[in-house]
Motif scaffolding. Sequence first.
Motif, short mmCIF file in Angstrom:
data_model
loop_
_atom_site.label_atom_id
_atom_site.label_comp_id
_atom_site.label_asym_id
_atom_site.label_seq_id
_atom_site.Cartn_x
_atom_site.Cartn_y
_atom_site.Cartn_z
N SER A 119 1.13 -0.87 0.04
CA SER A 119 0.07 0.20 -0.20
C SER A 119 0.52 1.38 0.47
O SER A 119 0.24 2.31 -0.68
CB SER A 119 -0.88 -0.27 1.09
OG SER A 119 -2.04 -0.79 1.30
N GLN A 120 2.19 0.83 0.63
CA GLN A 120 2.92 2.52 0.70
C GLN A 120 3.50 2.90 -0.89
O GLN A 120 3.81 3.83 -0.61
CB GLN A 120 4.17 2.11 1.96
CG GLN A 120 3.39 1.82 3.31
CD GLN A 120 4.56 2.01 3.75
OE1 GLN A 120 6.07 0.78 3.82
NE2 GLN A 120 4.57 2.87 5.02
N ILE A 121 3.96 1.64 -1.97
CA ILE A 121 3.83 2.16 -2.58
C ILE A 121 2.92 2.62 -3.28
O ILE A 121 3.20 3.53 -3.91
CB ILE A 121 4.49 1.34 -3.85
CG1 ILE A 121 5.65 0.34 -3.22
CG2 ILE A 121 4.54 1.72 -4.93
CD1 ILE A 121 6.15 -1.14 -3.71
N VAL A 122 2.04 2.63 -3.70
CA VAL A 122 0.91 3.09 -4.11
C VAL A 122 0.49 4.22 -3.37
O VAL A 122 0.77 5.94 -3.95
CB VAL A 122 -0.86 1.91 -4.11
CG1 VAL A 122 -1.86 3.39 -4.85
CG2 VAL A 122 -0.47 1.06 -4.42
N LYS A 123 1.26 4.71 -2.12
CA LYS A 123 0.29 5.99 -1.41
C LYS A 123 1.97 7.22 -1.59
O LYS A 123 1.21 7.57 -1.91
CB LYS A 123 0.23 5.72 -0.19
CG LYS A 123 0.27 6.64 1.22
CD LYS A 123 -0.04 6.83 2.23
CE LYS A 123 -0.32 8.09 2.69
NZ LYS A 123 0.33 8.81 3.14
N GLN A 124 2.83 6.28 -1.82
CA GLN A 124 4.27 7.52 -2.33
C GLN A 124 3.57 7.60 -3.46
O GLN A 124 4.22 9.62 -3.45
CB GLN A 124 5.21 6.36 -2.45
CG GLN A 124 6.58 7.66 -2.15
CD GLN A 124 7.40 6.64 -2.06
OE1 GLN A 124 7.33 5.75 -1.82
NE2 GLN A 124 9.22 7.67 -1.72
N GLY A 129 1.63 12.59 -6.27
CA GLY A 129 1.23 13.63 -7.43
C GLY A 129 1.48 12.94 -8.95
O GLY A 129 1.05 13.03 -9.75
N TRP A 130 1.80 11.62 -8.75
CA TRP A 130 2.20 10.85 -9.99
C TRP A 130 1.39 10.39 -11.02
O TRP A 130 1.02 10.18 -11.90
CB TRP A 130 3.77 10.34 -10.40
CG TRP A 130 4.88 11.27 -10.40
CD1 TRP A 130 4.83 12.48 -10.52
CD2 TRP A 130 6.24 11.05 -10.03
NE1 TRP A 130 6.28 12.67 -10.51
CE2 TRP A 130 6.83 12.09 -10.66
CE3 TRP A 130 6.37 9.86 -9.00
CZ2 TRP A 130 7.93 12.06 -9.85
CZ3 TRP A 130 8.26 10.03 -8.61
CH2 TRP A 130 8.94 10.96 -9.42
N ILE A 131 0.42 9.61 -9.66
CA ILE A 131 -0.59 9.05 -10.05
C ILE A 131 -1.90 9.43 -9.08
O ILE A 131 -1.94 10.11 -8.56
CB ILE A 131 -0.69 7.60 -9.76
CG1 ILE A 131 -0.34 6.90 -7.83
CG2 ILE A 131 0.87 6.85 -10.50
CD1 ILE A 131 -0.28 5.13 -8.52
N VAL A 199 6.02 8.98 4.87
CA VAL A 199 6.15 8.17 3.62
C VAL A 199 7.48 7.84 2.58
O VAL A 199 8.76 9.17 2.90
CB VAL A 199 5.31 8.27 2.69
CG1 VAL A 199 5.61 7.64 1.06
CG2 VAL A 199 3.65 8.26 2.40
N PRO A 200 8.72 7.11 3.95
CA PRO A 200 10.28 6.83 2.92
C PRO A 200 10.40 7.31 2.04
O PRO A 200 9.35 6.79 0.67
CB PRO A 200 10.34 5.60 3.61
CG PRO A 200 8.74 4.99 3.25
CD PRO A 200 7.97 5.39 3.88
#
Length: 248
Positions: A119-124, A129-131, A199-200
């Motif tokens: 989930s963190q990948i999508v959140k990042q 602002g890319w997706i 978010v890392p």
Amino acid sequence: MNTQDAKRVLETALICASQPLTLREMRSLFADELGADSVRSLLDELTRDWEGKGVELVALASGWRFQSRPELREYLDRLHPEKPPRYSRAVLETLAIIAYRQPVTRGDIEDIRGVVVASQIVKQLEDRGWIEAIGHRETPGRPALYATTKAFLDDLGLASLEQLPALDVGTEPPAFEALQGRLLDDTAEAATAEPAPDVPAELPAEVPTEIPAGAPAPSQSLFGDDGTPALPNPDPNDPPPQPQPESA
């Protein structure tokens, strides 16, 4: 107002703007006294005026802006030698899948990569602002459909998705490296951007997981060993991939 004065107004506005200007915004400079075709004609003249200089006028997804030419960026980077954190391969593979196959769901991405998308990948990617989610697929659970944004294209310096690096094998530079460099190292915005809160900036690499004997291998990665994109069309007769856990 004569053409030269109008062109000077437009040039000044574009140079001073903090973000790309749309055609509507540029027309507002002249109280809508100039039509869209007239503004485009002025933009064409400005583009020719700046040919051969270190700055160029370009059309992006969200509007027009002046920017440095790519061949001069290595010199400009010396003014700000610190490089921002590089995103992990997992993040950029996810971003590239969305860019080339949009709209897609998390399940689609997992089918291609063969691992569960954290989930963190999508959140990042959303926080950057890319997706963005543009709707939901009419299937059980109504999963969100993700697509790239105009900000993604602006950061790449592109006007449309058709200008993305080709997926042909042997593309130079490989699309994976192109995304990594153009989104992070070659844009002034990325050079000064702060990581999103909580978010890392870089997610750790995937945790290797042993595959039991006889189990089907995970789906092929979006990129080959040399970084060249590889998006095979899945065989409908192939068994579904077995997702492996992925560290966030």
